[in-house]
Design an enzyme around this catalytic site. Structure first.
Site, PDB file in Angstrom:
ATOM      1  N   ALA A 146     -39.595  -6.586 -17.121  1.00 56.76           N
ATOM      2  CA  ALA A 146     -40.145  -5.447 -17.870  1.00 56.76           C
ATOM      3  C   ALA A 146     -41.655  -5.437 -17.723  1.00 56.76           C
ATOM      4  CB  ALA A 146     -39.783  -5.574 -19.346  1.00 56.76           C
ATOM      5  N   SER A 147     -42.232  -4.247 -17.810  1.00 52.57           N
ATOM      6  CA  SER A 147     -43.700  -4.172 -17.788  1.00 52.57           C
ATOM      7  C   SER A 147     -44.153  -3.195 -18.865  1.00 52.57           C
ATOM      8  CB  SER A 147     -44.182  -3.728 -16.413  1.00 52.57           C
ATOM      9  OG  SER A 147     -43.644  -2.470 -16.083  1.00 52.57           O
ATOM     10  N   ALA A 148     -45.229  -3.538 -19.538  1.00 51.61           N
ATOM     11  CA  ALA A 148     -45.746  -2.684 -20.620  1.00 51.61           C
ATOM     12  C   ALA A 148     -47.251  -2.526 -20.458  1.00 51.61           C
ATOM     13  CB  ALA A 148     -45.383  -3.302 -21.960  1.00 51.61           C
ATOM     14  N   SER A 149     -47.907  -2.000 -21.492  1.00 47.61           N
ATOM     15  CA  SER A 149     -49.324  -1.659 -21.336  1.00 47.61           C
ATOM     16  C   SER A 149     -50.236  -2.878 -21.305  1.00 47.61           C
ATOM     17  CB  SER A 149     -49.753  -0.724 -22.457  1.00 47.61           C
ATOM     18  OG  SER A 149     -49.429  -1.303 -23.691  1.00 47.61           O
ATOM     19  N   ALA A 151     -48.916  -6.359 -20.742  1.00 50.79           N
ATOM     20  CA  ALA A 151     -48.380  -7.519 -20.038  1.00 50.79           C
ATOM     21  C   ALA A 151     -47.077  -7.169 -19.345  1.00 50.79           C
ATOM     22  CB  ALA A 151     -48.129  -8.643 -21.049  1.00 50.79           C
ATOM     23  N   GLN A 152     -46.614  -8.075 -18.473  1.00 51.55           N
ATOM     24  CA  GLN A 152     -45.258  -7.912 -17.929  1.00 51.55           C
ATOM     25  C   GLN A 152     -44.511  -9.241 -17.977  1.00 51.55           C
ATOM     26  OE1 GLN A 152     -46.715  -6.161 -14.254  1.00 51.55           O
ATOM     27  NE2 GLN A 152     -45.759  -7.803 -13.043  1.00 51.55           N
ATOM     28  N   VAL A 153     -43.174  -9.138 -17.911  1.00 53.81           N
ATOM     29  CA  VAL A 153     -42.328 -10.317 -18.114  1.00 53.81           C
ATOM     30  C   VAL A 153     -41.525 -10.603 -16.834  1.00 53.81           C
ATOM     31  CG1 VAL A 153     -40.480 -11.310 -19.527  1.00 53.81           C
ATOM     32  CG2 VAL A 153     -42.134  -9.758 -20.572  1.00 53.81           C
ATOM     33  N   LYS A 167     -44.079 -14.295 -19.947  1.00 53.56           N
ATOM     34  CA  LYS A 167     -44.834 -13.079 -20.261  1.00 53.56           C
ATOM     35  C   LYS A 167     -46.278 -13.294 -19.811  1.00 53.56           C
ATOM     36  CE  LYS A 167     -45.816 -10.068 -24.229  1.00 53.56           C
ATOM     37  NZ  LYS A 167     -45.574  -9.844 -25.661  1.00 53.56           N
ATOM     38  N   ASP A 300     -42.248  -4.567 -34.690  1.00 59.05           N
ATOM     39  CA  ASP A 300     -42.028  -3.616 -33.611  1.00 59.05           C
ATOM     40  C   ASP A 300     -40.548  -3.529 -33.219  1.00 59.05           C
ATOM     41  OD1 ASP A 300     -42.852  -1.773 -31.780  1.00 59.05           O
ATOM     42  OD2 ASP A 300     -43.604  -3.218 -30.318  1.00 59.05           O
TER      43      ASP A 300
END
Lengths: 441, 362
Positions: A146-149, A151-153, A167, A300
C-alpha cells in the site's frame, strides 16, 4: 501520558534548505494563489453588495459558492498531495466549523498516492537501519502492499523467517510538510489580519500540525500499537500486529504481517461463515473500549485499516493517528453519548460542561437548545443505540447555529471515529450500536 | 410505600400515552440538584413515575391470568446470590478508609441501571401471528404500547428528568460526599465482554426474533428480581449514620428506586407468564407450548447467574478488594476481619424450571 510525547517530530520548525528551492516556490505560489482566490470570492462580492446597497447573498447562492470553493481546494490537494491531502482530511472532520458543502467534497480526499520507486525506499531503509537490506531481511518485496501520502508499506521476511510489514516514510516528506505548513500559517495570519470577523483557522492549523507530527513519528506509532495490543491481549476477538521496536526508527516501522478480509467486504465475510452483524458489534466494542474505558485510541478507522480474519478476529492497523485523551474525558464522553441516546437533556447539559464545551456568553442556554434539538429526535423514533453520521451532522449543525465558542478538539476527533464506524456498519448492512457496545454486550 | 393508583375493574386495554402518564405530584423529586422522575403527594408519600395507569393495568392483566387458572412465574429468593461485599463487609471497608471499591460498586450499579434503557430497542415481531391464542388485553400486547418505553425512561431518565442512573449517583454522592470516581469504572464494565456463543438458536423451530425477545425479557426479569438484594444492600449501607454523611436522603433515594422497579418485575413476570400459558406457532406450522420455551430460558439464566457468573464476579471483585485494602493501616488484619464477616452461600441444586434442550437434558 502520551506514549512518546518527548520524541515528537517538530513540524513548526522552518523548512530545511535541502528541499529544492524551485519546488518550494512553486508550492508556495499555488497555495497562496488558491487562498487569495477563495478569500476574494467570499469578500469581494459581499463588499460590493454592501457598497451598492444590494441585499446579501441568499443561502442558495452561498451554497453554490461553498461548492465551488470546496472543489477548488480539493483540486489543489490532489495536485500537491502530502500535507494538503492531510489538511483536507482534517477539515472534513470539522463540521462544527465548515459548511456541509465543504465536508461533502473534502471527505472524498483519499490518502492513496502512486508509490515511490523501490530504489528510493531501499535507500531510506538502509540509511535508517544503518545496515544493508540483506543484513536484516531475507526477502523484501519491491512492489508495495500500500502507498499513502506520508509512507508506503512493503512485505518482507526477517532472517529468522518471520513475515513482516515494513512501513517506510518518504525521504523528503518532512520538508515538504514543513514548507506547506509554513505557507498555510502565513496565509492564515494574512487572512486574520484583513478579515474583520475571521474563522479561527490558526488553532485548526496547530491541531493539524500536531496530528501530522504524530503520524510522521513511527516510534510513537509503534508504542501506541503496543499499548493497544496490551489492552486486548486477553481478547480472542482482536488482533493487533506485534511491533518489532528493535528494527524500527522514527521513519521505518517493522511489524508482524497480518492480513484478512477488508472490513467492508460483506460478501467475503459471509463466505467465511461470519455474521457481519457480529463483526460490526465486535468492532464497536473495540472502539468504545479504547476511547471511553482506556482513554487512548487509534483514531483512523477507515476501511483500509480494518480487516477480519477467517476466524472472525478484528485486525486493527495503522496507529499513526492515535490519540491520548485527558484524564476523565472518557467518562465525560460516555455521559454525553449515553444521555444523547437515552434522550436525557439534563444529563447532556452536565456532560457538555464536563467535557469543556463553552458558549460565547458563558451561559448554558445554547447547550439546552442543542440538547432539546437532539432529544426531539425521539419524537420520530429511537436512535437504537447508534451514533450515526447523521447524528454527528445534526449535533454539529446545532453547534454551528448556536454561539458555541469552544468545542473540544478531542470530541471532534471522537465524533469522526463514530461517524466512520457508522459508515462501515451501513456498508455491512448492520448498525453501529454504541449503547450495546458500551454495556459490554 | 404504596401508590394511590386504584385498579379500574375490567379494563385491560390502554393507550401508550396512558401507560406513560404520571399524574400530578405535590412536590417533585430533586436529587443532586437534578429534577428526577417521580414525586411526592401532599402527605409526603413517594409516587413512582408513569404509574397512573401502568400500575392498575399490570394488576388487571395479572388478575385475569390467575383467574383463568394460570400460574405466575415465581423465582425463589433462595436462588438469589448474596451481595459481595455484604453490608457488614462494606461498612468495615469504609470505616477503615477503603472507599474506592464501594464508590466503584455504586457507580457501576448506576451505569448498569441506565443500560436498562436498551429495552426500548428490543425488536418485537408481530406477536398476534406467532401465538395460537389471542393477545388482546394482555401485557404482551402492550410491550411496544408503552411498557418497554416506560421501563427505559425509568432507568435512564428522559428529557428534563433524571432516572435511576441519576438517582443512584445522588445516593452515592449524598452518602459519601461527592467521592472521586475511580478511573477504571468504565473498563470494569466494557472490559468484561463475554465470548460470543457460537451455538445458534435454542429453539430453531420458532421465529428467531421472538426467541431473542423472550430470552432478553427473561434475562432482564431475573436481573430485576436479583436487584432486590442490591436495593437492600444499598439501603442498609447508605442509611447507616456511621458511614453515611446523609443517611436519610441516601437511604430514601435507594428505596424510591426500589419502589419504581416493582412495576418492571411485575410486567415482565406477567408477560412471560402469559407466554407460558399460551402456545407458540413454529416456523413449520406446528405448535410448541410457551412453557417449554420460557422454562428453558429461565433454567439456563438462573443456573448461570447463581453459579458461574456469581463465582467469577466474586473472584474478580476479591482481587480488586485486596488491592484496595492496601491503603488501610493494617491491610492483613483488615482482610482477616473482612473474611470473618463473609456469609457462606451455596446455590440450590435445582432452579425450579425444567430444561428440555440443554446437553444434560438430552
Amino acid at each position: 501520558m502520551d506514549a512518546a510525547r518527548g520524541d515528537r517530530i517538530h513540524l513548526d520548525a522552518k523548512p530545511s534548505r535541502c528541499m529544492n528551492l524551485r519546488t518550494r516556490i512553486q508550492r508556495t505560489i499555488k497555495v497562496g494563489w488558491t487562498a487569495a482566490v477563495v478569500w476574494s470570492s467570499y469578500k469581494l462580492p459581499s463588499t460590493a453588495r454592501r457598497l451598492t446597497g444590494r441585499p446579501p447573498r441568499t443561502d442558495a447562492e452561498l451554497s453554490q459558492r461553498h461548492e465551488r470553493t470546496a472543489r477548488r481546494i480539493l483540486a489543489l490537494a490532489l495536485d500537491m498531495r502530502g500535507v494538503m491531502i492531510k489538511m483536507c482530511q482534517a477539515l472534513a472532520t470539522r463540521s462544527d466549523v465548515f459548511p456541509p458543502e465543504f465536508i461533502a467534497h473534502l471527505k472524498q480526499c483519499h490518502d492513496a498516492v502512486p508509490p515511490k520507486p523501490y530504489s528510493v525506499i531501499q535507500a531510506v531503509v538502509e540509511r535508517e537501519l544503518k545496515k544493508p537490506l540483506a543484513a536484516v531481511f531475507s526477502e523484501f518485496d519491491q512492489a508495495p502492499l500500500a502507498s499513502a501520502s506520508l509512507a508506503q508499506v512493503h512485505r518482507a521476511r526477517l532472517l529468522d523467517g518471520r513475515e513482516v510489514a515494513v512501513k517506510v516514510q518518504y525521504p523528503d516528506i518532512e520538508d515538504i510538510i514543513r514548507n506547506d505548513l509554513a505557507n498555510m500559517r502565513r496565509i492564515c495570519r494574512i487572512y486574520e489580519f484583513f478579515d474583520p470577523q475571521p474563522l479561527a483557522l490558526l488553532p485548526l492549523l496547530t491541531e493539524l500540525t500536531n496530528h501530522i507530527g504524530y503520524e510522521l513519528d513511527f516510534v510513537r506509532e509503534g508504542k501506541f500499537a503496543e499499548r493497544v495490543r496490551a489492552l486486548f491481549a486477553a481478547d480472542e476477538q482482536v488482533k493487533i500486529p506485534e511491533i518489532y521496536p528493535d528494527l524500527g526508527t522514527h521513519r521505518v516501522l517493522v511489524m508482524e504481517l497480518v492480513g484478512g478480509i477488508k472490513i467492508t467486504d460483506k460478501k467475503k465475510i459471509e463466505a467465511a461463515g461470519l455474521d457481519p452483524v457480529d463483526v460490526m458489534q465486535d468492532l464497536m466494542h473495540i472502539y468504545v473500549r479504547m476511547i471511553l474505558a482506556a482513554g487512548f485510541f487509534q483514531a483512523d478507522p477507515h476501511p483500509g485499516n480494518l480487516f477480519v480474519t477467517e476466524e472472525g478476529k478484528i485486525v486493527v492497523l495503522d496507529f499513526g493517528l492515535s490519540k491520548e485523551l485527558p484524564e476523565g474525558f472518557g467518562l465525560g464522553l460516555f455521559e454525553l453519548m449515553f444521555s444523547l441516546m437515552t434522550f436525557n437533556e439534563t444529563a447532556m447539559l452536565r456532560a457538555f460542561d464536563e467535557l469543556g464545551f463553552r458558549s460565547k456568553t458563558g451561559d448554558t442556554k445554547p447547550f439546552l437548545l442543542i440538547a432539546r434539538r437532539m432529544v426531539s429526535r425521539s419524537d420520530s423514533g429511537s436512535f437504537e443505540g447508534e451514533f450515526t453520521e447523521e447524528m454527528t451532522s445534526e449535533l454539529f449543525d446545532a453547534i454551528r447555529d448556536d454561539p458555541i465558542a469552544q468545542v473540544p478538539s478531542d470530541f471532534v476527533l471522537v465524533a469522526r471515529v463514530f461517524s466512520l464506524l457508522s459508515g462501515i456498519a451501513h456498508t455491512l448492512g448492520s448498525r453501529a450500536n454504541v449503547l450495546a457496545a458500551m454495556s459490554g454486550g | 410505600m404504596s401508590t394511590v393508583h386504584e385498579p379500574e375493574p375490567g379494563r385491560l386495554v390502554y393507550t401508550e400515552q396512558e401507560l406513560l402518564a404520571s399524574g400530578d405530584y405535590a412536590e417533585p423529586l430533586i436529587a443532586n440538584e437534578i429534577r428526577c422522575h417521580g414525586g411526592f403527594l401532599e402527605d409526603g408519600t413517594y409516587l413512582s413515575p408513569r404509574t397512573q395507569h401502568r400500575a392498575p393495568a399490570i394488576h388487571a392483566w395479572k388478575q385475569r391470568l390467575t383467574q383463568q387458572g394460570h400460574e405466575l412465574i415465581d423465582i425463589p429468593r433462595s436462588l438469589m446470590p448474596p451481595q459481595y461485599p455484604n453490608v457488614a463487609q462494606a461498612k468495615l471497608l469504609l470505616c477503615n478508609g477503603v472507599r474506592e471499591p464501594i464508590v466503584r460498586a455504586l457507580t457501576i450499579i448506576s451505569i448498569v441501571e441506565g443500560f436498562g434503557a436498551m429495552i426500548r430497542d428490543v425488536r418485537v415481531p408481530k406477536l398476534e401471528s406467532l401465538f395460537v391464542e389471542a393477545l388482546e388485553g394482555t401485557a404482551l400486547a402492550h410491550l411496544t404500547q408503552g411498557l418497554f418505553e416506560a421501563h427505559a425512561r425509568d432507568e435512564s431518565g428522559y428529557r428534563d428528568e433524571g432516572g435511576h442512573k441519576q438517582m443512584w449517583e445522588a445516593a452515592r454522592d449524598e452518602a459519601l460526599e461527592n467521592p472521586k470516581i475511580p478511573g477504571d469504572v468504565l473498563m470494569r464494565i466494557m472490559g468484561r465482554r463475554q465470548k460470543r456463543a457460537k451455538t445458534g438458536p435454542i429453539f430453531p423451530e420458532i421465529d428467531p426474533q421472538l426467541e431473542r425477545m423472550l430470552a432478553f425479557m427473561s434475562q432482564v426479569m431475573v436481573i430485576e428480581i436479583f436487584a432486590e438484594g442490591t436495593f437492600e444492600w444499598g439501603i442498609g449501607l447508605l442509611s447507616d449514620p456511621e458511614i453515611s454523611a446523609n443517611p436519610k436522603a441516601a437511604g430514601d433515594m435507594v428505596s424510591f428506586i426500589q419502589q419504581d422497579e416493582k412495576p418492571h418485575v411485575e410486567y415482565l413476570r406477567t408477560a412471560l407468564s402469559e407466554v407460558r400459558a399460551r402456545t407458540i406457532r413454529t416456523v413449520d406450522e406446528k405448535e410448541i407450548p410457551g412453557s417449554v420455551v420460557i422454562d428453558e430460558f429461565l433454567h439456563r439464566i438462573l443456573h448461570a447467574m447463581s453459579r458461574n457468573r456469581q463465582r467469577d464476579q466474586r473472584d474478580d471483585l476479591r482481587e480488586n478488594l485486596i488491592q484496595a485494602m492496601q491503603v488501610a493501616q493494617d491491610p492483613k488484619t483488615l482482610l482477616e476481619e473482612f473474611d470473618a464477616l463473609d456469609q457462606a452461600w451455596t446455590p440450590p441444586a435445582e432452579t425450579g424450571f425444567t430444561s428440555t434442550r440443554s446437553p444434560a437434558a438430552a
